[in-house]
Motif scaffolding. Sequence first.
Motif, PDB file in Angstrom:
ATOM      1  N   LEU A  53     -48.212  55.780   4.902  1.00 28.50           N
ATOM      2  CA  LEU A  53     -49.077  56.446   5.868  1.00 28.50           C
ATOM      3  C   LEU A  53     -49.552  55.489   6.953  1.00 28.50           C
ATOM      4  N   GLN A  54     -49.839  54.253   6.572  1.00 27.61           N
ATOM      5  CA  GLN A  54     -50.255  53.271   7.578  1.00 27.61           C
ATOM      6  C   GLN A  54     -49.133  53.019   8.570  1.00 27.61           C
TER       7      GLN A  54
ATOM      8  N   ARG B 140     -50.480  55.110  11.709  1.00 28.00           N
ATOM      9  CA  ARG B 140     -51.482  54.219  12.309  1.00 28.00           C
ATOM     10  C   ARG B 140     -50.869  53.182  13.242  1.00 28.00           C
ATOM     11  N   TYR B 141     -49.921  52.416  12.740  1.00 20.38           N
ATOM     12  CA  TYR B 141     -49.422  51.271  13.491  1.00 20.38           C
ATOM     13  C   TYR B 141     -48.371  51.662  14.522  1.00 20.38           C
TER      14      TYR B 141
ATOM     15  N   LEU C 241     -42.701  60.345  13.938  1.00 17.81           N
ATOM     16  CA  LEU C 241     -44.016  59.806  14.227  1.00 17.81           C
ATOM     17  C   LEU C 241     -44.892  60.878  14.870  1.00 17.81           C
ATOM     18  N   GLU C 242     -46.119  60.991  14.413  1.00 15.50           N
ATOM     19  CA  GLU C 242     -47.001  62.056  14.876  1.00 15.50           C
ATOM     20  C   GLU C 242     -47.338  61.937  16.354  1.00 15.50           C
ATOM     21  N   GLY C 243     -47.616  60.722  16.822  1.00 16.61           N
ATOM     22  CA  GLY C 243     -48.033  60.538  18.207  1.00 16.61           C
ATOM     23  C   GLY C 243     -46.944  60.849  19.217  1.00 16.61           C
TER      24      GLY C 243
ATOM     25  N   PHE D 144     -38.479  57.578  13.414  1.00 19.29           N
ATOM     26  CA  PHE D 144     -38.741  56.197  13.029  1.00 19.29           C
ATOM     27  C   PHE D 144     -38.039  55.946  11.705  1.00 19.29           C
ATOM     28  N   THR D 145     -37.213  54.910  11.645  1.00 22.75           N
ATOM     29  CA  THR D 145     -36.467  54.581  10.431  1.00 22.75           C
ATOM     30  C   THR D 145     -37.168  53.464   9.675  1.00 22.75           C
TER      31      THR D 145
END
Length: 220
Positions: free
Chosen positions: A118-119, A123-124, A182-184, A189-190
């Motif tokens: 999740l991070q 997040r990152y 990716l949500e944003g 993303f792999t």
Amino acid sequence: MTEQTTLEQFQRFAGRRIVQAAMRREWISEEGTYEEFVSQLYADLDESIYALQASPELRQKDSEDRISQDILIGLSQKGYQATHDTKTGGHVDLSIRLGDHSWIGEAKKDGNFQEGFLQLATRYVQASGNFAHDHGGLLFFMIQSADAFGKLNGWRTKLTADGHTCLDCTKNKLAFYSTHKLEGPGTNFTVRTMAVSLYHQPKDKSARTSAAKKAAKTKP
């Protein structure tokens, strides 16, 4: 006086694997594609992982940060800009750059797969801010946990059940790839998930004798 490498010396050593890898990294930093960067990084990262796994008895009291830092030091010595706790949407454990290319990784000790994922996924962000840099990694340092392969496959099964595509890694037995949105930015993303097997609980006679002596010394 500065010593310079002669053409004869260069020709003599240029074919060696370590020299070829150094030249390849330098070329990637200037002209290589992102895919070539990721391929070379994973080869170098695996080399660091194998070195750790070769001496698990020395890692039993190491923290997550200590092991991560040792990996980063090894990558820095190979020419990467490798930093710990870099702020990129949060404080990411491993931030790697080579030329304009970038990669991020999150490390966890003895599990906590979900939180690490999740991070990394929510997040990152890449230190470069470029979402075309679409690879990252999860490293799980398995010190108290036996059967790293089984636990890794358990996590992979969960990801598959949640609808994520997972693929084998042909280079590292304790690694696999998965793809996520990716949500944003909404881009793919792999993630390369890697288990680092550092479990060390010997059960032979010598180990039993040593354990007994330690226990006797701790008695009041």
